[in-house]
Design an enzyme around this catalytic site. Structure first.
Site, PDB file in Angstrom:
ATOM      1  N   ARG A 254      15.089   5.514   8.849  1.00 27.87           N
ATOM      2  CA  ARG A 254      13.826   4.905   9.294  1.00 27.87           C
ATOM      3  C   ARG A 254      14.034   3.867  10.390  1.00 27.87           C
ATOM      4  NH1 ARG A 254      11.258   3.708   3.642  1.00 27.87           N
ATOM      5  NH2 ARG A 254      10.935   5.806   2.835  1.00 27.87           N
TER       6      ARG A 254
ATOM      7  N   ARG B  22       8.001   1.046  11.222  1.00 33.43           N
ATOM      8  CA  ARG B  22       6.978   0.002  11.355  1.00 33.43           C
ATOM      9  C   ARG B  22       7.523  -1.416  11.450  1.00 33.43           C
ATOM     10  NH1 ARG B  22       3.323   1.297   6.347  1.00 33.43           N
ATOM     11  NH2 ARG B  22       5.290   2.177   5.615  1.00 33.43           N
TER      12      ARG B  22
ATOM     13  N   ARG C 154       1.726   3.457  17.586  1.00 29.16           N
ATOM     14  CA  ARG C 154       1.082   4.256  16.539  1.00 29.16           C
ATOM     15  C   ARG C 154      -0.353   3.812  16.248  1.00 29.16           C
ATOM     16  NH1 ARG C 154       0.413   7.073  14.073  1.00 29.16           N
ATOM     17  NH2 ARG C 154       0.738   6.642  11.880  1.00 29.16           N
TER      18      ARG C 154
ATOM     19  N   ASP D 154       8.614  14.074  10.024  1.00 30.06           N
ATOM     20  CA  ASP D 154       8.405  13.818   8.602  1.00 30.06           C
ATOM     21  C   ASP D 154       8.839  15.042   7.809  1.00 30.06           C
ATOM     22  OD1 ASP D 154       6.479  13.723   5.995  1.00 30.06           O
ATOM     23  OD2 ASP D 154       6.821  11.716   6.782  1.00 30.06           O
TER      24      ASP D 154
ATOM     25  N   TYR E  58       6.743  16.906  -4.109  1.00 27.53           N
ATOM     26  CA  TYR E  58       5.533  16.439  -3.413  1.00 27.53           C
ATOM     27  C   TYR E  58       4.401  17.462  -3.514  1.00 27.53           C
ATOM     28  CZ  TYR E  58       7.492  12.328  -0.995  1.00 27.53           C
ATOM     29  OH  TYR E  58       8.025  11.099  -0.694  1.00 27.53           O
TER      30      TYR E  58
END
Length: 369
Positions: free
Chosen positions: A38, A42, A51, A87, A165
């Site tokens: 990552r 963010r 973004r 992703d 998921y």
């Protein structure tokens, strides 16, 4: 090569820093290479700015946006590898499932799989270049834009993690719904896992053809399984992916790129993972570096495994933690990383301190050897 949409996966700039690739293959290095899971994320203000107001998966489908986000951390830090911004849930999307990124909740499937008959909703034959070609375009564009600075890593989620998921419908601490499938519907579970494996193999080969120089397989939910279920429902597919990708790359005349498997909380499977056709085993922060070396018996290079939360410490403490970690792993056949991804509230300066500490301490240790 005037327009980016005409950029082709050939005539790539010459690689200037191959330290990450050398370490992955267990070759000698001048310093320990470092990158962060990552690292395009963010915690960077420029990432948040890029973004802002944009749909997450729309961003994933824009090669230009993915390229920009991949390059951002490289402009700040002397990292030794880039990882393409994407992703893991683009694979279930390619199978025909609808996934949204919901603010404050994370990934959410509008119609999760509930019973085995729901498997009929999935595409039986996935045209991988048509469904996931935007990732390949992002890789090719980024590889050119990197200008040979560092290698580019491609990645995928592992079959069990994606299955978890797809049935749970989003994040969970227990993943009891997909685990229910493993106990109640083992045949249907294997059918789904095999279907995912077939798509993943095609997807990874496509990434290498597009310009990826290494591949990482994320088994993020290994911790929900015990040793018995991991042996039956995760490990065979992880092995199959590495074996088939290597065979197919050879047949296609493509580079045999190093492959990394990262099974978070899968410390019970360390020995098995080190014999699964991957060059590198990634470790989370719950594993002691020196015991990981003993248990893997030098069969693989290791990657990891500083606790991401250590980045909240003052810089001097970060440096100290890194030095101890390097002493535990040793300087060869080792790629420094965190034991999981960077968190959004982390200070970029502390990330910089981590990268610098790895380079500084590893050079010192190598001079002593």
């Amino acid at each position: 090569m005037s327009k980016d949409n005409q950029i082709l996966p050939k005539d790539f700039p010459e690689l200037r820093n191959d330290t990450f690739l050398r370490a992955a293959r267990g070759e000698e290095v001048q310093h320990v290479p470092v990158w962060c899971m990552r690292q395009a994320g963010r915690y960077l203000p420029e990432f948040r700015e890029s973004r802002a107001g944009k749909d997450f998966f729309e961003t994933c489908r824009s090669p230009e946006a993915c390229c920009e986000l991949t390059l951002q951390p490289l402009r700040r830090f002397p990292l030794d590898a880039a990882i393409i911004f994407s992703d893991i849930l683009v694979v279930p999307q390619a199978l025909g499932m609808d996934v949204q990124m919901v603010a404050g909740k994370g990934p959410t499937f509008t119609e999760p799989l509930k019973e085995p008959e729901d498997l009929q909703r999935l595409r039986t034959k996935v045209d991988v270049p048509a469904e996931l070609g935007y990732v390949f375009k992002a890789i090719t564009l980024t590889r050119h834009r990197l200008e040979g600075k560092v290698p580019l890593i491609g990645f995928t989620g592992a079959p069990w993690t994606l299955m978890a998921y797809m049935i749970e419908g989003g994040g969970s601490t227990t993943y009891s719904k997909p685990k229910r499938w493993l106990y109640r519907y083992p045949e249907a579970s294997h059918r789904l896992l095999q279907q995912l494996t077939d798509v993943i193999v095609e997807y990874l080969i496509g990434q290498v053809a597009a310009g990826a120089q290494a591949l990482q397989v994320f088994e993020s939910h290994a911790g929900c399984l015990g040793p018995v279920q991991f042996q039956e429902f995760a490990l065979p597919y992880l092995r199959d992916i590495a074996k088939k990708v290597k065979e197919r790359l050879k047949e296609s005349g493509l580079d045999n790129v190093p492959m990394i498997v990262f099974a978070k909380d899968g410390h019970y499977a360390l020995e098995d993972l080190s014999e699964s056709h991957y060059e590198v085993v990634g470790l989370d922060w719950t594993i002691d570096p020196s015991s990981a070396r003993v248990r893997t018996e030098g069969k693989v290079s290791l990657q990891g495994n500083m606790d991401p939360c250590a980045l909240y410490a003052p810089k001097a403490r970060i440096s100290e933690i890194v030095r101890k970690m390097l002493e535990g792993f040793g300087t060869q056949g080792y790629i420094a990383n965190l034991g999981h991804g960077l968190y959004p509230d982390m200070d970029p300066e502390n990330v910089g301190a981590f990268v610098e500490a790895v380079h500084t301490h590893s050079r010192q240790l190598l001079n002593l050897q």
